[in-house]
Scaffold this active site. Structure first.
Site, mmCIF file in Angstrom:
data_model
loop_
_atom_site.group_PDB
_atom_site.id
_atom_site.type_symbol
_atom_site.label_atom_id
_atom_site.label_comp_id
_atom_site.label_asym_id
_atom_site.label_seq_id
_atom_site.Cartn_x
_atom_site.Cartn_y
_atom_site.Cartn_z
ATOM 1 N N SER A 143 0.845 -1.198 0.000
ATOM 2 C CA SER A 143 0.000 0.000 0.000
ATOM 3 C C SER A 143 0.873 1.239 0.000
ATOM 4 C CB SER A 143 -0.893 0.004 1.248
ATOM 5 O OG SER A 143 -1.500 1.265 1.446
ATOM 6 N N TYR A 156 -1.305 -0.098 10.677
ATOM 7 C CA TYR A 156 -1.443 -0.602 9.311
ATOM 8 C C TYR A 156 -0.294 -0.110 8.444
ATOM 9 C CZ TYR A 156 -3.195 -0.979 4.517
ATOM 10 O OH TYR A 156 -3.314 -1.245 3.175
#
Length: 261
Positions: A143, A156
């Site tokens: 990501s 995250y």
């Protein structure tokens, strides 16, 4: 364009999510034999029927927070196939919470699914590849958050940064066996049932993407097939970002500039 995918054996984790389903679909359409895994057994069976899986393809539920479950999955793959050709570590969770509100258990769960599970499964399947002489391709779904800290999603972001380093680590150590390890950063795709997002969050995110839209199946699929195929035979330890510019800038800034002009 990616004819060499046909007949290859591909493993996809988190196959029932939005991006996982896209990946499963494009690999299936390219002629790959599939092992699809997810924690949701009923959804897996539905996906298998939708795709019309047959032959040596199969689905197997797995709890990616449990090492024994991951090892059992790898063992089943070894027994059925000998070794996989392609591993897509796609499964991941994106809980939203401030660090001060994040429990140790939640911290461990995020790192467990987003980082520890890819390490264990890659270790197990790459060992099989080495034993069978398979020059495989490992693809970790990362990501843009790996390079830019996100408020209420710091754990995250950290997990994806570490996943990128793990990708490079496997790239270095598996190169002598002809096994490649790369990361793919897909664009924003709403619809996750594991880490649900509000409508307001979705609208705000899409509004800031420089290319003006969310990700599509073709965006993710073309990039995935490239990394899985011989077209990227000289690529390892790399990160391919396919996110419409979401990780490098904001459309809102561009709009302000246009208005100023």
């Amino acid at each position: 364009m990616f004819d060499d995918i046909k007949g290859k054996r591909a493993v996809v984790t988190g196959a029932c999510g939005v991006i996982g389903r896209w990946i499963a679909e494009v690999l299936h359409e390219a002629g790959a034999t599939l092992c699809l895994t997810d924690a949701r057994s009923q959804d897996l069976e539905t996906l298998a029927k939708t795709l019309g899986l047959s032959g040596n393809s199969f689905v197997m539920p797995a709890d990616l927070t449990n090492e024994a479950s991951i090892v059992a999955l790898a063992s089943e793959i070894g027994q059925r196939w000998g070794a996989a050709d392609i591993l897509v570590n796609n499964a991941g969770i994106y809980p939203s919470a401030f660090l001060l509100d994040t429990t140790t258990a939640e911290f461990d769960r995020i790192l467990g699914i987003n980082l520890r599970a890819p390490f264990i499964l890659t270790r197990e399947l790459a060992t099989q590849m080495v034993r069978k002489g398979v020059k495989g391709s490992i693809i970790n779904i990362s990501s843009g958050a790996s390079r830019k800290m996100r408020r209420t999603a710091c754990v995250y972001s950290m997990s994806k940064t570490a996943l990128d380093r793990l990708t490079k680590g496997f790239g270095v150590e598996l190169a002598e066996y002809g096994i490649r390890s790369n990361a793919l950063e897909p664009g924003f795709a709403a619809g996750s049932t594991v880490s649900a997002l509000t409508d307001a969050h979705i609208q705000n995110t899409v509004a800031q993407i420089p290319l003006g839209r969310a990700s599509s199946r073709a965006d993710v699929g073309n990039a995935l097939l490239y990394l899985a195929s011989d077209a990227s035979a000289y690529v390892t330890g790399a990160t391919l970002t396919v996110d419409g510019g979401n990780s490098i800038g904001s459309l809102a800034v561009h709009q302000d500039k246009k208005q100023a002009l």
